[in-house]
Design an enzyme around this catalytic site. Structure first.
Site, PDB file in Angstrom:
ATOM      1  N   ASP A 322       9.386   7.808   0.609  1.00  0.00           N
ATOM      2  CA  ASP A 322       8.701   7.475  -0.624  1.00  0.00           C
ATOM      3  C   ASP A 322       7.820   8.704  -0.872  1.00  0.00           C
ATOM      4  O   ASP A 322       7.391   9.335   0.083  1.00  0.00           O
ATOM      5  CB  ASP A 322       7.848   6.232  -0.354  1.00  0.00           C
ATOM      6  CG  ASP A 322       6.902   5.961  -1.468  1.00  0.00           C
ATOM      7  OD1 ASP A 322       7.372   5.822  -2.597  1.00  0.00           O
ATOM      8  OD2 ASP A 322       5.687   5.893  -1.215  1.00  0.00           O
ATOM      9  N   ASP A 515       4.382   4.240   2.395  1.00  0.00           N
ATOM     10  CA  ASP A 515       3.000   4.003   2.801  1.00  0.00           C
ATOM     11  C   ASP A 515       2.572   2.631   2.386  1.00  0.00           C
ATOM     12  O   ASP A 515       1.452   2.236   2.559  1.00  0.00           O
ATOM     13  CB  ASP A 515       2.060   5.015   2.177  1.00  0.00           C
ATOM     14  CG  ASP A 515       1.926   4.791   0.704  1.00  0.00           C
ATOM     15  OD1 ASP A 515       0.845   4.983   0.171  1.00  0.00           O
ATOM     16  OD2 ASP A 515       2.917   4.409   0.067  1.00  0.00           O
ATOM     17  N   ASP A 519       6.050  -0.947  -0.975  1.00  0.00           N
ATOM     18  CA  ASP A 519       7.240  -0.542  -0.231  1.00  0.00           C
ATOM     19  C   ASP A 519       7.771  -1.618   0.705  1.00  0.00           C
ATOM     20  O   ASP A 519       8.817  -1.442   1.309  1.00  0.00           O
ATOM     21  CB  ASP A 519       6.953   0.720   0.592  1.00  0.00           C
ATOM     22  CG  ASP A 519       6.686   1.916  -0.314  1.00  0.00           C
ATOM     23  OD1 ASP A 519       7.243   1.923  -1.419  1.00  0.00           O
ATOM     24  OD2 ASP A 519       5.937   2.807   0.085  1.00  0.00           O
TER      25      ASP A 519
END
Length: 618
Positions: A322, A515, A519
């Site tokens: 990400d 993080d 997510d």
């Protein structure tokens, strides 16, 4: 909880040493005597050294788990007694105990390395009662209570600081002693140490949900999720033992009938064969290798939730990152404010900060930080946020829209094309464009190193981000990432991940690193979800299979390397233990190998395997 356990294993070790010494003394005395006294001493020595093995074998037989190492040792040694080979029977048990002792030491050592990391567990929390501080157990404290943390103390629970400033040390959580300054309004994370200063914290989460207890729990349960290799060994033992027992029985009966030798010779060979066949080294070294691997990783600040993930980590196909907060710092800095004619920079930032008041997105936080005044929430009404695009809100009766180009198009607002690098927040008031703010997110210091290392190891890298294509392309180019997907909403990330999983090589794994805040679904979907950090979000720590404590991308290649090393060591142990086993079984069947040799072989192999496993701790 941990201390109790610790205490027990120390007592067990002392007891085991005492038993080994006593058994050896009894054995020595028996050597010097004859007749029934000697036989009595041998029996005593045998029971001192082996009573627990017999007891365990008996318990397992009752449960229907007949074939295990205890059964093999019991059968062989009682058989040796039956044919009057007393010293061998005793020594089998003594050497077995010595092997167990070293195995315990090894487990204790890796457990200690995990517990040291877990030194973050707080002992008490202070509550102020009538002007004096009272110590309470962190588990007793409710959400909303105010706790006091004085200089040198650990922060026991997660909360928000309402009074005082302090410098805290996050080393226990992240493995990196970077002091962080906390002021009122900041989040206080449990497990950090207040190095100087006085803090009053309003508790936001009960102890069971605090960062510390989550991490402790991860470590406690890491052993339960077993790798395929470990399960294979358990299954293997299930087939192996009956085959060996049958082999020993045939060895005792057939050769004497065929050759006319004395039965006692072959019975003794069969018993030796049984003792040799004991798969201790295998049974011990594989789980121990994994356990030490988990301990070694946690020393580096990489928490792996089970040995199955360690195994998957060792065969990566692709690592998906990400972008925000993982490869970049996620702390956005305002690089430029470009007001439209007739407006000032201050107005643009003021409207933007008001519009984003209720959002926790990193961009919103940086806008609020840049507007140095208090925001009066009574001016704000009717906020509607469009995921990934921006906000429309009423401020003092005026319609304010702050967000990306797509949001401007949606409300038909004319805005100039800005070509600056970064994320651009356009601001409009009452359908008139008033200016924009350019925000850039910095790349973390070691992101480049992380990607370079992964490429060296021939692992594919992919970046997913909600940012615009141009911003994403610049970051990817700086880092040398091959594939980028931009403008993604949280659900698109799951879709892209599934696509990558479908195209991966067989038996390899797809790793997703994020993080957190949004997510969690992807972390769960990937073969291995790696969450950045103790300071990331809870949902991510829960959903992830691996947690990187210090938010450093370079820990990803480090974790993969560590997993590969652990697997190599586990495989070495399996091959080593099996090949020596087969060699000695053949020698035993031919009568070349004595029972003494058999025992030394097994205890020796087990010891070498234990020592080999401990390498993964470093």
């Amino acid at each position: 909880m941990c201390d109790h356990h610790h205490h027990n294993s120390k007592q067990n070790d002392k007891l085991r040493i005492a038993r080994i010494i006593l058994a050896l003394i009894a054995l020595g005395t028996a050597f010097l005597n004859q007749g029934s006294l000697a036989a009595g001493l041998y029996a005593a020595a045998y029971l001192i050294a082996g009573a627990d093995v017999l007891y365990k074998a008996f318990l397992h037989i009752k449960k229907g788990k007949i074939f295990d190492e205890n059964f093999l040792m019991g059968a062989a040694t009682l058989g040796a007694f039956a044919i009057k080979e007393y010293p061998e029977a005793v020594m089998v048990m003594v050497l077995y105990q010595i092997g167990e002792y070293f195995q315990d030491l090894a487990v204790e050592k890796s457990r200690r390395s995990i517990t040291e990391l877990m030194d973050i567990s707080p002992d008490y929390a202070n509550i102020e009662v009538n002007g004096t501080l009272v110590k309470k157990s962190p588990a007793e404290i409710c959400v909303g209570e105010i706790i006091v943390v004085t200089s040198g103390e650990k922060i026991p629970l997660d909360g928000t600081i309402i009074e005082g400033n302090a410098i805290v040390d996050t080393a226990a959580l992240t493995g990196e002693s970077k002091p962080r300054k906390l002021i009122p309004g900041d989040k206080a994370i449990s497990g950090c140490i207040n190095t100087n200063g006085y803090l009053k914290i309003k508790v936001q989460k009960p102890f069971g949900e605090s960062t510390v207890s989550k991490i402790l729990e991860l470590v406690e349960h890491a052993g339960e999720k077993k790798a395929k290799t470990e399960n294979f060994i358990t299954k293997f033992a299930g087939y192996y033992t009956p085959v060996v027992v049958l082999g020993a029985a045939l060895l005792a009966v057939i050769p004497p009938i065929v050759t006319g030798d004395a039965f006692s010779v072959w019975i003794f060979r069969a018993l030796t064969f049984l003792v040799i066949s004991c798969p201790c080294a295998l049974v011990i070294s594989v789980p121990l290798g994994f356990f030490a691997g988990l301990g070694g990783a946690s020393r580096k600040g990489i928490l792996i939730k089970g040995s199955n993930y360690l195994e998957l980590l060792s065969r990566p196909d692709t690592v998906i990152f990400d972008k925000t907060g993982t490869l970049t710092k996620g702390s956005f800095n305002i690089v430029n404010i470009i007001p439209s004619d007739g407006f000032t920079k201050e107005q643009v930032i003021e409207y933007a900060a008001y519009a984003e008041n209720y959002s926790n997105h990193p961009i919103a936080l940086s806008l609020k930080a840049a507007y140095h005044k208090e925001i009066n929430p009574s001016f704000i009404s009717d906020t509607e946020e469009t995921a990934g695009k921006g906000v429309k809100t009423l401020i003092n009766g005026e319609i304010v829209i702050a967000g990306n180009a797509e949001l401007m198009n949606k409300y038909n607002i004319n805005y100039p094309q800005i070509t600056e690098e970064g994320t651009i927040v356009y601001v409009a008031k009452n359908e008139e464009y008033i200016g924009c703010i350019v925000i850039a997110d910095e790349i973390k210091e070691d992101s480049l190193e992380a990607i370079t290392e992964l490429k060296k190891a021939r692992i594919k890298t992919v970046m997913l981000t909600g940012d615009s294509e141009s911003t994403a392309a610049v970051t990817a180019q700086k880092l040398g990432i091959n594939k980028v997907f931009a403008k993604l909403l949280p659900l698109d990330k799951v879709e892209k991940t599934e696509m990558i999983i479908e195209n991966k090589q067989k038996n390899k794994s797809v790793i997703f690193v994020g993080d957190g805040i949004n997510d969690a679904p992807v972390l769960t979907r990937a073969d291995i979800g790696i969450a950045m950090g103790a300071l990331g979000s809870d949902a991510a720590i829960d959903a992830a299979d691996v947690v990187i404590m210090d938010d450093k991308p370079s820990q990803i290649p480090a974790a993969i390397k560590h997993a590969k090393r652990t697997m190599t060591i586990v495989k070495q142990n399996i091959v080593f233990a099996l090949s020596i086993k087969i060699l000695f079984l053949i020698l035993g069947a031919y009568g070349i190998m004595t029972m003494w040799g058999a025992v030394f072989a097994d205890a020796g192999v087990a010891l070498l395997a234990v020592v080999n496993s401990l390498r993964t701790l470093r």
